[in-house]
Design a protein around this motif. Sequence first.
Motif, PDB file in Angstrom:
ATOM      1  N   UNK A 126      19.901 -22.961 -29.288  1.00  0.00           N
ATOM      2  CA  UNK A 126      18.779 -23.553 -29.100  1.00  0.00           C
ATOM      3  C   UNK A 126      18.611 -24.935 -29.903  1.00  0.00           C
ATOM      4  N   UNK A 127      18.886 -25.042 -30.963  1.00  0.00           N
ATOM      5  CA  UNK A 127      18.943 -26.178 -31.973  1.00  0.00           C
ATOM      6  C   UNK A 127      19.926 -27.026 -31.231  1.00  0.00           C
TER       7      UNK A 127
ATOM      8  N   UNK B 284       8.724 -27.788 -26.633  1.00  0.00           N
ATOM      9  CA  UNK B 284       8.415 -26.467 -26.684  1.00  0.00           C
ATOM     10  C   UNK B 284       8.672 -25.721 -25.400  1.00  0.00           C
ATOM     11  N   UNK B 285       8.711 -26.158 -24.279  1.00  0.00           N
ATOM     12  CA  UNK B 285       8.921 -25.336 -23.066  1.00  0.00           C
ATOM     13  C   UNK B 285      10.428 -25.087 -22.859  1.00  0.00           C
ATOM     14  N   UNK B 286      11.412 -25.861 -23.460  1.00  0.00           N
ATOM     15  CA  UNK B 286      12.747 -25.792 -23.458  1.00  0.00           C
ATOM     16  C   UNK B 286      13.099 -24.838 -24.540  1.00  0.00           C
ATOM     17  N   UNK B 287      12.636 -24.712 -25.533  1.00  0.00           N
ATOM     18  CA  UNK B 287      12.882 -23.920 -26.560  1.00  0.00           C
ATOM     19  C   UNK B 287      12.303 -22.317 -26.239  1.00  0.00           C
TER      20      UNK B 287
ATOM     21  N   UNK C 174      20.935 -32.157 -27.920  1.00  0.00           N
ATOM     22  CA  UNK C 174      21.598 -32.939 -26.730  1.00  0.00           C
ATOM     23  C   UNK C 174      20.717 -33.742 -25.997  1.00  0.00           C
ATOM     24  N   UNK C 175      19.473 -33.021 -25.933  1.00  0.00           N
ATOM     25  CA  UNK C 175      18.416 -33.494 -25.277  1.00  0.00           C
ATOM     26  C   UNK C 175      17.919 -34.840 -25.734  1.00  0.00           C
TER      27      UNK C 175
END
Length: 64
Positions: A27-28, A11-14, A33-34
């Motif tokens: 973003x997707x 959620x934080x990454x997004x 990748x993560x």
Amino acid sequence: MKVLAMTPLRQRLIEDMQLRNRSPVTIEAYVRYVAQFAKFFRTLPEKLTPEHVREYQLHLLRKK
């Protein structure tokens, strides 16, 4: 259809990428990748260190 709960880290990454005005496609891709990175080490992303990043980068270079 099974819906998975979103982790706080994902959620934080997004949210951080949204704040930087990244496109939904970007973003997707980053989320994917993560996930690939964590899958390589068979662990959660929050448990990975900068040394894991280095090792994964070397893996990607060798895989080329």
